[in-house]
Design a protein around this motif. Structure first.
Motif, PDB file in Angstrom:
ATOM      1  N   THR A  50       0.862  -1.166   0.000  1.00  0.00           N
ATOM      2  CA  THR A  50       0.000   0.000   0.000  1.00  0.00           C
ATOM      3  C   THR A  50       0.908   1.228   0.000  1.00  0.00           C
ATOM      4  O   THR A  50       1.818   1.309   0.818  1.00  0.00           O
ATOM      5  N   VAL A  51       0.689   2.136  -0.930  1.00  0.00           N
ATOM      6  CA  VAL A  51       1.523   3.325  -1.001  1.00  0.00           C
ATOM      7  C   VAL A  51       0.656   4.542  -0.709  1.00  0.00           C
ATOM      8  O   VAL A  51      -0.292   4.821  -1.438  1.00  0.00           O
ATOM      9  N   LEU A  52       0.968   5.198   0.393  1.00  0.00           N
ATOM     10  CA  LEU A  52       0.180   6.341   0.824  1.00  0.00           C
ATOM     11  C   LEU A  52       1.045   7.590   0.641  1.00  0.00           C
ATOM     12  O   LEU A  52       2.108   7.702   1.239  1.00  0.00           O
ATOM     13  N   VAL A  53       0.608   8.494  -0.244  1.00  0.00           N
ATOM     14  CA  VAL A  53       1.438   9.637  -0.583  1.00  0.00           C
ATOM     15  C   VAL A  53       0.718  10.932  -0.234  1.00  0.00           C
ATOM     16  O   VAL A  53      -0.434  11.119  -0.601  1.00  0.00           O
ATOM     17  N   VAL A  54       1.411  11.793   0.483  1.00  0.00           N
ATOM     18  CA  VAL A  54       0.894  13.144   0.703  1.00  0.00           C
ATOM     19  C   VAL A  54       1.449  13.979  -0.440  1.00  0.00           C
ATOM     20  O   VAL A  54       2.661  14.094  -0.586  1.00  0.00           O
ATOM     21  N   THR A 109       0.576  13.228 -10.064  1.00  0.00           N
ATOM     22  CA  THR A 109       0.492  12.161  -9.069  1.00  0.00           C
ATOM     23  C   THR A 109      -0.962  11.905  -8.696  1.00  0.00           C
ATOM     24  O   THR A 109      -1.394  10.755  -8.596  1.00  0.00           O
ATOM     25  N   ILE A 110      -1.722  12.983  -8.508  1.00  0.00           N
ATOM     26  CA  ILE A 110      -3.126  12.812  -8.121  1.00  0.00           C
ATOM     27  C   ILE A 110      -3.879  12.086  -9.234  1.00  0.00           C
ATOM     28  O   ILE A 110      -4.666  11.171  -8.981  1.00  0.00           O
ATOM     29  N   THR A 143      -2.710   9.963 -11.282  1.00  0.00           N
ATOM     30  CA  THR A 143      -2.276   8.579 -11.405  1.00  0.00           C
ATOM     31  C   THR A 143      -2.819   7.704 -10.278  1.00  0.00           C
ATOM     32  O   THR A 143      -2.852   6.480 -10.397  1.00  0.00           O
ATOM     33  N   ALA A 144      -3.220   8.331  -9.178  1.00  0.00           N
ATOM     34  CA  ALA A 144      -3.599   7.562  -7.991  1.00  0.00           C
ATOM     35  C   ALA A 144      -4.820   6.685  -8.251  1.00  0.00           C
ATOM     36  O   ALA A 144      -5.652   6.983  -9.115  1.00  0.00           O
ATOM     37  N   ASP A 145      -4.894   5.593  -7.487  1.00  0.00           N
ATOM     38  CA  ASP A 145      -6.075   4.744  -7.557  1.00  0.00           C
ATOM     39  C   ASP A 145      -7.192   5.344  -6.717  1.00  0.00           C
ATOM     40  O   ASP A 145      -8.370   5.132  -6.963  1.00  0.00           O
ATOM     41  N   TRP A 146      -6.779   6.043  -5.676  1.00  0.00           N
ATOM     42  CA  TRP A 146      -7.742   6.527  -4.710  1.00  0.00           C
ATOM     43  C   TRP A 146      -7.215   7.846  -4.161  1.00  0.00           C
ATOM     44  O   TRP A 146      -6.022   7.980  -3.912  1.00  0.00           O
ATOM     45  N   VAL A 147      -8.098   8.816  -4.001  1.00  0.00           N
ATOM     46  CA  VAL A 147      -7.655  10.127  -3.519  1.00  0.00           C
ATOM     47  C   VAL A 147      -8.485  10.518  -2.311  1.00  0.00           C
ATOM     48  O   VAL A 147      -9.701  10.326  -2.289  1.00  0.00           O
ATOM     49  N   LEU A 148      -7.811  11.020  -1.302  1.00  0.00           N
ATOM     50  CA  LEU A 148      -8.488  11.577  -0.127  1.00  0.00           C
ATOM     51  C   LEU A 148      -8.227  13.075  -0.149  1.00  0.00           C
ATOM     52  O   LEU A 148      -7.076  13.494  -0.155  1.00  0.00           O
ATOM     53  N   ASP A 149      -9.258  13.874  -0.184  1.00  0.00           N
ATOM     54  CA  ASP A 149      -9.059  15.315  -0.180  1.00  0.00           C
ATOM     55  C   ASP A 149      -9.485  15.854   1.173  1.00  0.00           C
ATOM     56  O   ASP A 149     -10.642  15.736   1.561  1.00  0.00           O
ATOM     57  N   GLN A 156     -13.570  11.835  -1.250  1.00  0.00           N
ATOM     58  CA  GLN A 156     -12.694  10.689  -1.441  1.00  0.00           C
ATOM     59  C   GLN A 156     -13.229   9.857  -2.592  1.00  0.00           C
ATOM     60  O   GLN A 156     -14.415   9.841  -2.873  1.00  0.00           O
ATOM     61  N   ARG A 195      -6.300  -1.033   0.402  1.00  0.00           N
ATOM     62  CA  ARG A 195      -4.948  -1.605   0.508  1.00  0.00           C
ATOM     63  C   ARG A 195      -4.428  -1.954  -0.880  1.00  0.00           C
ATOM     64  O   ARG A 195      -5.181  -2.108  -1.823  1.00  0.00           O
ATOM     65  N   ASP A 196      -3.121  -2.078  -0.974  1.00  0.00           N
ATOM     66  CA  ASP A 196      -2.441  -2.474  -2.214  1.00  0.00           C
ATOM     67  C   ASP A 196      -2.786  -1.542  -3.364  1.00  0.00           C
ATOM     68  O   ASP A 196      -2.889  -1.965  -4.518  1.00  0.00           O
ATOM     69  N   LYS A 197      -2.990  -0.299  -3.031  1.00  0.00           N
ATOM     70  CA  LYS A 197      -3.296   0.692  -4.062  1.00  0.00           C
ATOM     71  C   LYS A 197      -2.397   1.904  -3.854  1.00  0.00           C
ATOM     72  O   LYS A 197      -1.799   2.077  -2.775  1.00  0.00           O
ATOM     73  N   LEU A 198      -2.305   2.716  -4.904  1.00  0.00           N
ATOM     74  CA  LEU A 198      -1.600   3.980  -4.774  1.00  0.00           C
ATOM     75  C   LEU A 198      -2.621   5.030  -4.346  1.00  0.00           C
ATOM     76  O   LEU A 198      -3.552   5.331  -5.082  1.00  0.00           O
ATOM     77  N   VAL A 199      -2.467   5.515  -3.118  1.00  0.00           N
ATOM     78  CA  VAL A 199      -3.453   6.432  -2.561  1.00  0.00           C
ATOM     79  C   VAL A 199      -2.795   7.787  -2.322  1.00  0.00           C
ATOM     80  O   VAL A 199      -1.714   7.854  -1.740  1.00  0.00           O
ATOM     81  N   VAL A 200      -3.426   8.849  -2.795  1.00  0.00           N
ATOM     82  CA  VAL A 200      -2.885  10.185  -2.584  1.00  0.00           C
ATOM     83  C   VAL A 200      -3.762  10.922  -1.591  1.00  0.00           C
ATOM     84  O   VAL A 200      -4.986  10.893  -1.693  1.00  0.00           O
ATOM     85  N   ILE A 201      -3.134  11.540  -0.607  1.00  0.00           N
ATOM     86  CA  ILE A 201      -3.861  12.421   0.297  1.00  0.00           C
ATOM     87  C   ILE A 201      -3.505  13.834  -0.099  1.00  0.00           C
ATOM     88  O   ILE A 201      -2.327  14.184  -0.173  1.00  0.00           O
ATOM     89  N   THR A 202      -4.491  14.636  -0.414  1.00  0.00           N
ATOM     90  CA  THR A 202      -4.189  15.992  -0.847  1.00  0.00           C
ATOM     91  C   THR A 202      -5.051  16.965  -0.071  1.00  0.00           C
ATOM     92  O   THR A 202      -5.836  16.567   0.790  1.00  0.00           O
TER      93      THR A 202
END
Lengths: 657, 314
Positions: free
Chosen positions: A249-253, A259-260, A262-268, A283, B25-32
């Motif tokens: 799981t890759v969690l990126v700030v 990048t946004i 390309t993401a599978d899932w976004v939390l705003d 989200q 899980r197992d996903k690329l997740v961006v917090i913005t």
């Protein structure tokens, strides 16, 4: 020499009472017939060396008179000014003396190994004719080529050597490949880790992690795109996706648009900053976010909101600053013309020499000339046009202070105003409190148990020190009496705990404070607390606090501002605000130079200088210069190409025709 | 726990408003979000902090005391958490000994590569250095053309000042009758006078022979035995070093061949340490340049700064 040619304290020249060191020098001069009245340049080298490096065992009669008038005569050898200073540097217990001597020292390559760091025996071992130091001094892409040659069919290794080296080469190849994939192929393996930028260091760690091939791990990353040219961003994203595809799981700030997307899932998160934030605004997939009615991120992502491209580029004031023959690091003897009175953007892939040109060469040279700074500038012939400037200010990401006693309010001078206000309150007048009473740095109003720190350090011997809130003031930093003085319902500790936004409301009647607070808000810092200790500010935050302080100063209209990646850590909405602030500086007649990768900032510049074509040794040349429109026409400029693509994504904007 | 989400329930760290989120899980997740909107509070101060805390909890109490206490983030529950690794920008090393090569561990592999397949050279003359056994030396000598005249020498003194009467005495005692001094062969019966203040090279003459390839098996064996014996004697007397003078003829000038049992330059006698990975580490005394202790630079007084140019001609 008698007039103080040798700058070190004691060797400076005759003092009234003579001075021991000076008398020694005179004795040496007498013994070897050196004329101390002559200019140093006229003293023959071997005689000057006697003074600088000593007599090497040859003894000199010394006649010494103390300040009290007692006299001694003795014969001894003279150790020399330089060995004397070096010995005292090693032996002294005083930091002051050490600092004084350090002023005359410079870090020079070791004379024995010439910077190679290894014993000669180790350097004499070669693989394919190269020793290990040569291999590590190449940029990574070249090292990779070499390793590929060793393991390929053209290998110079013998059968037996190949069998031994096979697995090692495979490991090296994989790791070098990871570094190339995260866009670091311009680095050399012998580059000191301390000189890497934060983004580079992070990407190295990322590359190392990819190499570990773990799965089921949660990776948390903080803005990995920092300092990366859009061209290299693709490669970074591929690496992140690669980590994910391994089963992690890759969690990126992140704020970066690519990048946004390309993401599978976004939390705003949001909707605002600080107290106004902390909620999940939206989200879902990037598509969901774009369609979300109230998500700011979605608005910028979908193009509903955008940073406008100025319809006209400034013509500037017609004056130019010209750097001639810049050769520091990888710069290829550049002559660069920088228009004054414009918003100038320096672009180029990582390692292409942007910071070297702007900070090492330009800023340091100007700081030495205009501000009297004691810095050495990067190698260049000369700079013309300095007369058009009267100030140069580098707004970098270094911390604003290392002690918790410094904070945004003290740094911007806002706290002085607040303390004055508190001292003017009737309650203070009655009690006789002056502004100093409301400082946590001096005796008087602060809590003496913690000396105004708000917390106590408890030493745990072999464990790291722990900090606990002060049990007398409970972290408020002031004593009870001081806290009884209130403005509206807030005491001084409450004020320090306020966010900038909150303070704007509270102090709305005081123009001087409003001015400073608004600037903090304008640079996107509405959410920080006034008393937030300086060491806890991020690099980007520190940079913006400095920017706010510079903005609050009276602009001379002839100031040059240098900013290295001010967009770091900023959301599109914040970038928007930052651009407006920078444009204001330029409107006042100043020149702003930013080093930037953010296309939104690049597109609003009046003038772009694109360096490249690649990083490291393959960089350091000017690829293109001119307005953004002109840069977009340059086929071989990566920046121009990405700029064109970026502006096509947001159509209907002048400048794309 | 078969769910494929990380569920964060009631996060209240910093400014987070008691939020509950699910992260696939197992996903690329961006917090913005805007600066200060709580992105890092959620990612680092909640999710990562809890992941790390749980890992530390799994260690023994003894190990925990060295790590220090970790505060539990203000969150009701986090489900589906994996071991967490943070890759931030702050934890860069400021140690001047760290390089890109060492932090990526590529340098460790390079050291291994150089230690195992690297070719050592003499640091003085750059000649390739090899360790040879007596047998290998004999084989090499036998490759020389038939009729070559050889003098086997055991080197004792290499380019040093002195008169060395004791060395001659030692050679004599060992039963040799000739010596080569600075390239000239003397009989030890003569009085050899050396200039005390000049550098000399002294070797004991161990054997003189002519290479013959006999047809006869026995003779060939005998010749080989003699050569081997002499090489071994010379190596023993020369403490692992052997010099062979190949006498010249009309076509070729005389030349010297150097051999050694050690990993050392036979001509300069520079003995190389055993080549190990640590030989290439600038962080151990085995590899570091002794002058700068492996830092590559030294802080020294700079005469340019000591006498600033502006007042140089004062």
């Amino acid at each position: 020499m008698r007039e103080g040619a040798i700058a070190a304290l004691e060797w400076n020249g005759p003092r009234e009472e003579g001075g021991y060191y000076w008398q020694m020098l005179e004795a040496v001069a007498r013994a070897f017939h050196i004329d101390l009245d002559k200019p140093v340049e006229e003293v023959p080298k071997e005689k000057l060396d006697l003074i600088l490096y000593g007599t090497r065992g040859r003894e000199v009669p010394i006649h010494y008179r103390t300040a009290q008038g007692r006299e001694f005569t003795f014969v001894r050898d003279f150790e020399g000014v330089i060995p004397n200073l070096e010995r005292r540097y090693r032996e002294t217990g005083s930091d002051y003396i050490r600092d004084r001597i350090a002023e005359f020292m410079s870090d020079r390559p070791c004379p024995a190994c010439k910077g190679a760091r290894l014993r000669p025996e180790a350097l004499a071992v070669t693989v394919d004719g190269y020793n290990i130091v040569e291999v590590t001094s190449w940029p990574i892409h070249r090292t990779l080529q070499w390793v590929e040659r060793l393991s390929g069919p053209q290998t110079p290794l013998g059968e037996r050597q190949r069998a031994i080296a096979d697995r090692v080469l495979k490991e090296i190849k994989a790791r070098l490949g990871f570094l190339v994939n995260v866009g670091l192929d311009y680095l050399t393996l012998n580059r000191s880790a301390a000189t890497l930028s934060g983004g580079e260091a992070q990407r190295i760690r990322l590359a190392t992690q990819v190499g570990s091939q773990l799965m089921g791990v949660l990776y948390v990353l903080d803005e990995p795109s920092i300092g990366l040219h859009p061209r290299d961003n693709d490669r970074l994203l591929r690496t992140l996706c690669g980590l994910r595809d391994l089963g992690n799981t890759v969690l990126v700030v992140e704020h970066d648009e690519e990048t946004i997307r390309t993401a599978d899932w976004v939390l705003d998160l949001g909707p605002g900053a600080g107290e106004h934030g902390g909620w999940v605004v939206a989200q879902g997939t990037p598509q969901d976010i774009m369609q979300h009615p109230t998500s700011l991120t979605g608005a910028y992502l979908s193009g509903r909101l955008r940073i406008p491209v100025p319809s006209q580029r400034r013509s500037g004031n017609g004056k130019w600053l010209t750097i001639i023959g810049a050769r520091a690091n990888n710069l290829k003897n550049l002559t660069v013309r920088i228009p004054l009175g414009k918003f100038v953007c320096i672009t180029g892939v990582s390692g292409s020499g942007k910071s070297t040109l702007m900070v090492d060469v330009l800023y340091n040279a100007l700081a030495a000339r205009l501000m009297g700074a004691r810095v050495q500038s990067g190698e260049h012939d000369r700079i013309e046009g300095v007369e058009h400037l009267d100030k140069v200010i580098n707004i970098d990401q270094s911390p604003i202070g290392r002690t918790p006693r410094s904070n945004p309010a003290t740094y911007t001078g806002l706290f002085d105003e607040i303390r004055k206000l508190f001292a003017e309150l009737p309650e203070s007048k009655v009690r006789g409190y002056r502004p100093g009473r409301f400082s946590f740095n001096v005796h008087g109003g602060r809590c003496e148990a913690c000396q105004g720190q708000g917390e106590l350090r408890i030493e745990m011997q072999f464990l790291p020190d722990i900090y606990v809130p002060c049990d007398v003031c409970h972290g408020k930093r002031f004593n009870r009496e001081t806290l009884q003085v209130r403005f509206k319902e807030y005491n001084i500790a409450d004020v320090l705990d306020m966010t900038v936004e909150k303070a704007l409301e509270v102090f709305s009647a005081f123009p001087a404070m409003v001015n400073k607070l608004r600037l903090l808000q304008d640079v996107g810092l509405g959410y920080i607390r006034l008393g937030q200790p300086a060491p806890t500010l991020s690099g980007g935050e520190a940079q913006r606090v400095k920017l706010a302080r510079e903005l609050s100063r009276r602009a001379t209209g002839r100031t040059l501002y240098v900013l290295d990646e001010p967009s770091v850590g900023l959301h599109a909405a914040d970038v928007h605000r930052l651009i407006e602030v920078l444009q204001r500086l330029v409107d006042a007649g100043n020149t702003v130079i930013v080093i930037e990768h953010n296309l939104d900032i690049i597109k609003t510049a009046d003038w772009i200088i694109d360096l490249g074509p690649e990083g490291g040794e393959r960089g350091g040349e000017i690829i293109a210069e001119g307005t953004p429109e002109a840069i977009m026409q340059v086929e071989h400029s990566y920046t121009g190409q990405f700029l064109r693509r970026h502006l096509q994504l947001t159509p209907g904007i002048p400048g794309t025709s | 726990m078969a769910s494929n989400v990380i569920r964060v329930v009631g996060a209240r760290v910093h400014n987070l408003k008691n939020i509950t989120v699910e992260i696939p899980r197992d996903k690329l997740v961006v917090i913005t979000g805007l600066s200060g909107s709580g992105k890092s509070s959620l990612a680092f101060d909640t999710i990562f902090a809890e992941g790390q805390r749980r890992y530390v909890e799994s260690l023994s109490a003894y190990a925990r005391q060295f790590i220090g206490q970790m505060e539990k983030p203000d969150v009701d529950a986090i489900e589906g958490l994996s071991p967490a690794v943070s890759i931030d920008q702050k934890s860069t090393s400021h140690n001047p000994r760290s390089t890109v090569g060492t932090v990526t561990e590529i340098y460790d592999y390079l050291r291994l590569l150089f230690a195992r397949v690297g070719v050592p050279h003499c640091p003085i003359c750059g000649r390739e250095v090899r360790r040879q056994s007596a047998e290998e030396i004999v084989n090499a000598l036998e490759q020389l053309p038939e009729g070559t005249r050889l003098i086997l020498l055991a080197p004792l003194v290499r380019g040093r000042k002195g008169t060395y009467q004791a060395v001659f005495e030692e050679i004599r005692k060992a039963g040799f009758t000739r010596t080569r001094v600075d390239g000239t062969i003397y009989s030890l019966d003569e009085e050899i006078q050396l200039d005390r203040y000049k550098q000399h090279t002294i070797e004991a003459v161990v054997d003189r022979l002519v290479l013959r390839r006999s047809e006869d098996e026995e003779e060939r064996k005998a010749a080989r035995t003699r050569l081997t014996d002499s090489v071994e004697t010379a190596l023993k007397f020369g403490e692992g070093y052997l010099t062979v003078q190949v006498l010249g003829d009309e076509t070729q000038a005389a030349r010297d061949l150097y051999f050694s049992e050690h990993l050392a330059c036979p001509e300069h006698g520079v003995s190389l340490p055993e080549i190990e990975p640590r030989t290439f580490s600038f962080n151990t005394p085995h590899g570091a340049c002794p002058e700068c202790q492996g830092l590559g630079s030294k802080l020294e007084i700079d005469p340019q700064r000591l006498i600033p140019r502006s007042i140089r001609s004062a």
